[in-house]
Design a protein around this motif. Structure first.
Motif, short mmCIF file in Angstrom:
data_model
loop_
_atom_site.label_atom_id
_atom_site.label_comp_id
_atom_site.label_asym_id
_atom_site.label_seq_id
_atom_site.Cartn_x
_atom_site.Cartn_y
_atom_site.Cartn_z
N TYR A 170 0.83 -1.20 0.00
CA TYR A 170 0.00 0.00 0.00
C TYR A 170 0.87 1.26 0.00
CZ TYR A 170 -4.32 2.60 0.95
OH TYR A 170 -5.41 3.44 0.86
N LEU A 171 1.91 1.27 0.83
CA LEU A 171 2.80 2.43 0.87
C LEU A 171 3.62 2.56 -0.41
CD1 LEU A 171 4.08 2.15 4.55
CD2 LEU A 171 2.52 3.86 3.63
N SER A 172 3.98 1.42 -0.99
CA SER A 172 4.75 1.43 -2.23
C SER A 172 3.90 1.90 -3.40
CB SER A 172 5.29 0.03 -2.52
OG SER A 172 5.94 -0.02 -3.77
N ALA A 173 2.63 1.49 -3.41
CA ALA A 173 1.75 1.83 -4.53
C ALA A 173 1.23 3.25 -4.45
CB ALA A 173 0.59 0.84 -4.59
N TYR A 174 1.05 3.78 -3.23
CA TYR A 174 0.42 5.09 -3.06
C TYR A 174 1.35 6.02 -2.29
CZ TYR A 174 -3.43 2.08 -4.37
OH TYR A 174 -4.22 1.16 -5.03
N GLY B 237 -9.23 5.06 1.48
CA GLY B 237 -8.67 4.44 0.29
C GLY B 237 -9.63 3.61 -0.52
N TRP B 238 -10.50 2.86 0.16
CA TRP B 238 -11.44 2.01 -0.58
C TRP B 238 -12.41 2.84 -1.41
CZ3 TRP B 238 -16.76 2.11 0.37
CH2 TRP B 238 -17.17 2.74 1.55
N ARG B 239 -12.75 4.04 -0.94
CA ARG B 239 -13.67 4.89 -1.70
C ARG B 239 -13.00 5.52 -2.91
NH1 ARG B 239 -16.42 8.94 2.28
NH2 ARG B 239 -14.34 9.00 3.20
N GLU B 240 -11.68 5.45 -2.95
CA GLU B 240 -10.92 5.94 -4.09
C GLU B 240 -10.48 4.79 -5.00
OE1 GLU B 240 -8.91 9.94 -2.20
OE2 GLU B 240 -7.79 8.06 -2.04
N ASN B 241 -11.05 3.61 -4.77
CA ASN B 241 -10.72 2.42 -5.56
C ASN B 241 -9.26 2.00 -5.42
OD1 ASN B 241 -13.24 1.77 -6.73
ND2 ASN B 241 -13.00 3.42 -8.23
N ARG B 242 -8.68 2.30 -4.27
CA ARG B 242 -7.31 1.84 -4.03
C ARG B 242 -7.37 0.38 -3.57
NH1 ARG B 242 -3.60 6.81 -2.05
NH2 ARG B 242 -4.99 8.55 -2.55
N ASN B 243 -6.35 -0.38 -3.92
CA ASN B 243 -6.31 -1.78 -3.56
C ASN B 243 -5.45 -1.99 -2.31
OD1 ASN B 243 -7.90 -2.50 -5.76
ND2 ASN B 243 -6.12 -2.82 -7.09
N PRO B 244 -5.90 -2.79 -1.36
CA PRO B 244 -5.13 -3.01 -0.14
C PRO B 244 -3.96 -3.97 -0.30
CG PRO B 244 -7.13 -4.31 -0.09
CD PRO B 244 -7.21 -3.47 -1.33
N SER B 245 -3.96 -4.74 -1.36
CA SER B 245 -2.89 -5.69 -1.63
C SER B 245 -3.07 -6.22 -3.05
CB SER B 245 -2.93 -6.86 -0.64
OG SER B 245 -4.02 -7.72 -0.94
N PRO B 246 -2.08 -6.92 -3.57
CA PRO B 246 -2.25 -7.52 -4.90
C PRO B 246 -3.31 -8.62 -4.91
CG PRO B 246 0.07 -7.39 -4.32
CD PRO B 246 -0.71 -7.10 -3.06
N GLN B 247 -3.67 -9.11 -3.74
CA GLN B 247 -4.63 -10.22 -3.65
C GLN B 247 -6.09 -9.76 -3.55
OE1 GLN B 247 -1.76 -10.22 -1.63
NE2 GLN B 247 -0.75 -11.54 -3.12
N PHE B 248 -6.32 -8.43 -3.56
CA PHE B 248 -7.69 -7.96 -3.42
C PHE B 248 -7.89 -6.73 -4.30
CE2 PHE B 248 -11.31 -5.76 -1.58
CZ PHE B 248 -12.16 -6.81 -1.27
N ASP B 249 -8.89 -6.81 -5.19
CA ASP B 249 -9.23 -5.72 -6.09
C ASP B 249 -10.50 -5.05 -5.55
OD1 ASP B 249 -10.51 -4.27 -8.31
OD2 ASP B 249 -8.93 -5.14 -9.54
N THR B 250 -10.34 -3.84 -5.03
CA THR B 250 -11.46 -3.13 -4.40
C THR B 250 -12.63 -2.91 -5.36
OG1 THR B 250 -9.99 -2.02 -2.83
CG2 THR B 250 -12.14 -0.98 -3.23
N HIS B 251 -12.34 -2.42 -6.55
CA HIS B 251 -13.39 -2.10 -7.51
C HIS B 251 -14.11 -3.36 -7.97
CE1 HIS B 251 -15.23 -0.84 -11.37
NE2 HIS B 251 -15.41 0.29 -10.73
#
Length: 247
Positions: A148-152, A170-184
Motif C-alpha cells: 500500500y505504501l509502495s503503490a500510493y 482508500g477504498w472509496r478511491e478504488n485503491r487496492n489493499p494488496s495484490p490479492q484484493f481488487d477493491t473495484h
C-alpha cells in the motif's frame, strides 16, 4: 539445555541494537499510534514485529515515511531503523530526518479525522473505523502495508497508518489493499454496486465478514500476478494485445 530459535535470537539482537541506538521513544510511539496504545503490546515489540516494516516513525528524531522516500531500497527491509543502523555507517543510506511539527503531531493520525476532496470537488469526511474492523483487516492476509505504501506515495508521504487510511478513505478511491484484493472488482462484481460510484460498505470488510463473498475470487478472473523485486506482486488482467506494423 535451553534451545533458542533463530527467530527469537534475531528478535533479541534487534531489540538490543534498537535500544542501544537511542532512536526509539516508547512514549512517542504509543502516543503517535493509537492502535498500539489500545493493543496493550509492548511498544518496542510492536515496532520490531510490525511498525518497522510499516514505515512507522520510531521517535520524533526519525521520520519513517521520509526515510523510505529517501532510501527506496529500505522499503523492503525487515525493519527501517535496523536498516539504518546496519547500512547507514557504510554510507549506503540517506540519514533519517526528524519529523516536522505537522507530522510529529499527526504521525499516527490513525485516530484523527481525515477530510479529503473527492473527484467532484466535494469534501469527503473520513469513515469511522470500528476497532474490531481494524483488527479483522489487520489479521487478514488481504492487506499488505508495504504494498500500500509502495503503490500510493501520497499515503507514504503523509505518515499515516496505511491500514487506517485504506479503511477510512482508500477504498472509496478504488485503491487496492494488496495484490490479492481488487477493491473495484469486489464492490461491483460481488457487492453489486454501480461501477461509477463506490459507496456504502467497505468491500474488503464485506468480503471478510461474509462467507458467501469469500467463496468468490477477490480479484478479477483471468488476472495474473507479476513478481517484482522485494516480493511485491501486482495484479494485472490477462489481456493479449496484437500490434500490427505496416511497412
Amino acid at each position: 539445555m535451553v534451545k533458542f530459535s533463530v527467530r527469537s535470537l534475531r528478535f533479541a539482537f534487534m531489540r538490543r541494537k534498537i535500544l542501544k541506538s537511542g532512536l526509539f521513544d516508547p512514549d512517542f510511539y504509543v502516543n503517535a499510534y493509537a492502535d498500539v496504545a489500545t493493543s496493550g503490546q509492548d511498544p518496542l515489540d510492536h515496532f520490531i514485529r510490525h511498525g518497522g516494516r510499516e514505515a512507522r516513525s520510531p521517535s520524533g528524531h526519525f521520520d519513517g515515511p521520509a526515510y523510505i522516500l529517501s532510501n527506496p531500497v529500505a522499503r523492503f527491509a525487515e525493519n527501517i531503523l535496523v536498516d539504518w543502523l546496519d547500512e547507514g555507517h557504510k554510507g549506503k543510506r540517506v540519514p533519517p530526518r526528524p519529523l516536522s511539527a505537522r507530522n510529529a503531531s499527526g504521525a499516527g493520525a490513525a485516530a484523527g479525522a481525515l477530510v479529503v476532496v473527492g473527484a467532484g470537488g466535494d469534501a469527503l469526511p473520513a469513515v469511522h473505523v470500528k476497532r474490531q474492523d481494524y483488527a479483522l483487516a489487520r489479521k487478514s492476509n488481504l492487506f499488505d502495508a508495504r504494498f500500500y505504501l509502495s503503490a500510493y506515495g501520497d499515503v507514504l508521504r503523509s505518515g499515516r497508518d496505511p491500514l487506517r487510511h485504506y479503511l477510512e478513505l482508500g477504498w472509496r478511491e478504488n485503491r487496492n489493499p494488496s495484490p490479492q484484493f481488487d477493491t473495484h472488482y469486489a464492490a461491483t462484481a460481488i457487492m453489486g454496486q454501480p461501477p461509477h460510484r463506490i459507496a456504502g460498505e467497505n468491500p474488503l470488510l464485506h468480503y471478510l465478514k461474509n462467507a458467501n463473498a469469500k467463496r468468490q475470487p477477490s480479484v478479477p478472473p483471468g488476472s495474473v500476478l507479476l513478481e517484482r523485486p522485494g516480493r511485491h506482486r501486482y495484479c494485472l488482467p490477462d489481456r493479449r494485445i496484437a500490434i500490427h506494423i505496416h511497412l
